[in-house]
Write a protein that holds these residues in place. Structure first.
Motif, PDB file in Angstrom:
ATOM      1  N   LEU A  30       0.911  -1.207   0.077  1.00 26.33           N
ATOM      2  CA  LEU A  30       0.211  -0.057   0.172  1.00 26.33           C
ATOM      3  C   LEU A  30       0.784   1.325   0.073  1.00 26.33           C
ATOM      4  CD1 LEU A  30      -2.610  -0.917   2.563  1.00 26.33           C
ATOM      5  CD2 LEU A  30      -2.973  -0.876   0.025  1.00 26.33           C
ATOM      6  N   GLU A  31       1.999   1.001   0.569  1.00 21.99           N
ATOM      7  CA  GLU A  31       2.902   2.438   0.738  1.00 21.99           C
ATOM      8  C   GLU A  31       4.323   1.778   0.302  1.00 21.99           C
ATOM      9  OE1 GLU A  31       2.304   5.500   1.555  1.00 21.99           O
ATOM     10  OE2 GLU A  31      -0.008   4.946   1.759  1.00 21.99           O
ATOM     11  N   PRO A  32       4.808   2.452  -0.811  1.00 24.79           N
ATOM     12  CA  PRO A  32       4.166   3.545  -1.721  1.00 24.79           C
ATOM     13  C   PRO A  32       3.374   2.836  -2.778  1.00 24.79           C
ATOM     14  CG  PRO A  32       6.487   2.968  -2.337  1.00 24.79           C
ATOM     15  CD  PRO A  32       6.335   2.348  -1.388  1.00 24.79           C
ATOM     16  N   TRP A  33       2.246   3.478  -3.047  1.00 22.37           N
ATOM     17  CA  TRP A  33       1.381   2.986  -4.031  1.00 22.37           C
ATOM     18  C   TRP A  33       1.970   3.119  -5.527  1.00 22.37           C
ATOM     19  CZ3 TRP A  33      -2.619   0.501  -5.766  1.00 22.37           C
ATOM     20  CH2 TRP A  33      -3.237   0.841  -7.025  1.00 22.37           C
ATOM     21  N   HIS A  34       1.876   2.108  -6.303  1.00 20.83           N
ATOM     22  CA  HIS A  34       2.433   2.316  -7.706  1.00 20.83           C
ATOM     23  C   HIS A  34       1.637   1.377  -8.754  1.00 20.83           C
ATOM     24  CE1 HIS A  34       5.691   1.299 -10.689  1.00 20.83           C
ATOM     25  NE2 HIS A  34       5.267   2.394 -11.006  1.00 20.83           N
ATOM     26  N   LEU A  35       0.923   2.152  -9.512  1.00 12.56           N
ATOM     27  CA  LEU A  35       0.276   1.492 -10.647  1.00 12.56           C
ATOM     28  C   LEU A  35       1.253   1.639 -11.754  1.00 12.56           C
ATOM     29  CD1 LEU A  35      -2.364   0.338 -12.033  1.00 12.56           C
ATOM     30  CD2 LEU A  35      -3.086   2.791 -12.495  1.00 12.56           C
ATOM     31  N   VAL A  36       1.681   0.514 -12.453  1.00 14.26           N
ATOM     32  CA  VAL A  36       2.457   0.613 -13.491  1.00 14.26           C
ATOM     33  C   VAL A  36       1.847   0.869 -14.773  1.00 14.26           C
ATOM     34  CG1 VAL A  36       4.009  -0.878 -14.997  1.00 14.26           C
ATOM     35  CG2 VAL A  36       3.960  -1.146 -12.563  1.00 14.26           C
ATOM     36  N   ASP A  37       0.588   0.026 -15.019  1.00 10.52           N
ATOM     37  CA  ASP A  37      -0.131   0.538 -16.207  1.00 10.52           C
ATOM     38  C   ASP A  37      -1.279  -0.684 -16.080  1.00 10.52           C
ATOM     39  OD1 ASP A  37      -0.828   1.552 -18.681  1.00 10.52           O
ATOM     40  OD2 ASP A  37       1.186   1.495 -19.226  1.00 10.52           O
ATOM     41  N   VAL A  38      -2.052  -0.459 -17.478  1.00  7.06           N
ATOM     42  CA  VAL A  38      -3.195  -1.453 -17.554  1.00  7.06           C
ATOM     43  C   VAL A  38      -3.360  -1.796 -18.919  1.00  7.06           C
ATOM     44  CG1 VAL A  38      -5.853  -1.620 -17.290  1.00  7.06           C
ATOM     45  CG2 VAL A  38      -4.705   0.066 -15.783  1.00  7.06           C
ATOM     46  N   TYR A  39      -3.373  -3.202 -18.991  1.00 10.00           N
ATOM     47  CA  TYR A  39      -3.323  -3.900 -20.182  1.00 10.00           C
ATOM     48  C   TYR A  39      -4.644  -4.766 -20.680  1.00 10.00           C
ATOM     49  CZ  TYR A  39       1.662  -3.095 -19.168  1.00 10.00           C
ATOM     50  OH  TYR A  39       2.790  -2.087 -18.801  1.00 10.00           O
ATOM     51  N   ALA A  40      -4.651  -5.005 -21.760  1.00  8.91           N
ATOM     52  CA  ALA A  40      -5.948  -5.545 -22.419  1.00  8.91           C
ATOM     53  C   ALA A  40      -6.079  -7.029 -22.176  1.00  8.91           C
ATOM     54  CB  ALA A  40      -5.910  -5.417 -24.052  1.00  8.91           C
ATOM     55  N   SER A  41      -4.926  -7.631 -21.686  1.00  6.01           N
ATOM     56  CA  SER A  41      -4.869  -9.076 -21.487  1.00  6.01           C
ATOM     57  C   SER A  41      -4.242  -9.604 -20.153  1.00  6.01           C
ATOM     58  CB  SER A  41      -4.389 -10.138 -22.626  1.00  6.01           C
ATOM     59  OG  SER A  41      -2.849 -10.098 -22.504  1.00  6.01           O
ATOM     60  N   LYS A  42      -4.850 -10.489 -19.344  1.00  8.94           N
ATOM     61  CA  LYS A  42      -3.981 -10.881 -18.321  1.00  8.94           C
ATOM     62  C   LYS A  42      -2.614 -11.437 -18.623  1.00  8.94           C
ATOM     63  CE  LYS A  42      -4.973 -13.716 -14.309  1.00  8.94           C
ATOM     64  NZ  LYS A  42      -6.100 -15.113 -13.742  1.00  8.94           N
ATOM     65  N   ALA A  43      -2.379 -12.306 -19.496  1.00 11.46           N
ATOM     66  CA  ALA A  43      -1.263 -12.657 -20.117  1.00 11.46           C
ATOM     67  C   ALA A  43      -0.096 -11.805 -20.130  1.00 11.46           C
ATOM     68  CB  ALA A  43      -1.278 -13.574 -21.369  1.00 11.46           C
ATOM     69  N   ILE A  44      -0.516 -10.408 -20.834  1.00 13.02           N
ATOM     70  CA  ILE A  44       0.490  -9.467 -20.926  1.00 13.02           C
ATOM     71  C   ILE A  44       0.735  -8.877 -19.411  1.00 13.02           C
ATOM     72  CG2 ILE A  44       0.667  -7.259 -22.066  1.00 13.02           C
ATOM     73  CD1 ILE A  44      -1.094  -8.247 -24.416  1.00 13.02           C
ATOM     74  N   ALA A  45      -0.309  -8.639 -18.892  1.00 12.49           N
ATOM     75  CA  ALA A  45      -0.065  -7.982 -17.589  1.00 12.49           C
ATOM     76  C   ALA A  45       0.901  -8.967 -16.705  1.00 12.49           C
ATOM     77  CB  ALA A  45      -1.395  -7.534 -16.925  1.00 12.49           C
ATOM     78  N   GLN A  46       0.688 -10.160 -16.703  1.00 13.16           N
ATOM     79  CA  GLN A  46       1.385 -11.119 -16.107  1.00 13.16           C
ATOM     80  C   GLN A  46       2.887 -11.098 -16.403  1.00 13.16           C
ATOM     81  OE1 GLN A  46      -1.025 -14.587 -16.467  1.00 13.16           O
ATOM     82  NE2 GLN A  46      -1.849 -14.608 -14.490  1.00 13.16           N
ATOM     83  N   ALA A  47       3.256 -10.814 -17.748  1.00 14.89           N
ATOM     84  CA  ALA A  47       4.481 -10.811 -18.395  1.00 14.89           C
ATOM     85  C   ALA A  47       5.050  -9.477 -17.655  1.00 14.89           C
ATOM     86  CB  ALA A  47       4.384 -10.995 -19.755  1.00 14.89           C
TER      87      ALA A  47
END
Length: 98
Positions: A30-47
């Motif tokens: 939760l600290e520090p909060w960091h959103l890397v990015d949002v992707y269309a597929s779970k597989a790409i996000a997992q990679a």
């Protein structure tokens, strides 16, 4: 090299104006909060999470474009049978309909 996001091309969240739905890579802490990015597929996000090493998780949810706002814990959509990837097949959604 990071995986390129196309967040602006994700489907709109019908419940949250100005938001899109997708798979987020974010810090597990939760600290520090960091959103890397949002992707269309779970597989790409997992990679991408794996590339960043420990401390990053993947969640499906709603993201407000241009911010680090993300609401996780949403249920991912279920694909109609015709669009579901076929294991061991190179056929995509278009060929599956033919």
């Amino acid at each position: 090299m990071s995986i390129r996001s196309l967040a602006k091309n994700l489907p709109a969240d019908p419940d949250n104006k100005g938001c899109v739905l997708g798979w987020a890579v974010l810090s597990d802490a939760l600290e520090p909060w960091h959103l890397v990015d949002v992707y269309a597929s779970k597989a790409i996000a997992q990679a991408e999470a794996a590339r960043l090493n420990n401390g990053y998780i993947v969640e499906y949810g709603s993201h407000r474009l241009g911010t680090d706002e993300f609401i996780g814990g949403l249920t991912p959509p279920r694909w109609p049978e015709a669009f579901r990837p076929q294991t061991g097949s190179a056929r995509g959604p278009i060929q599956a309909l033919q």
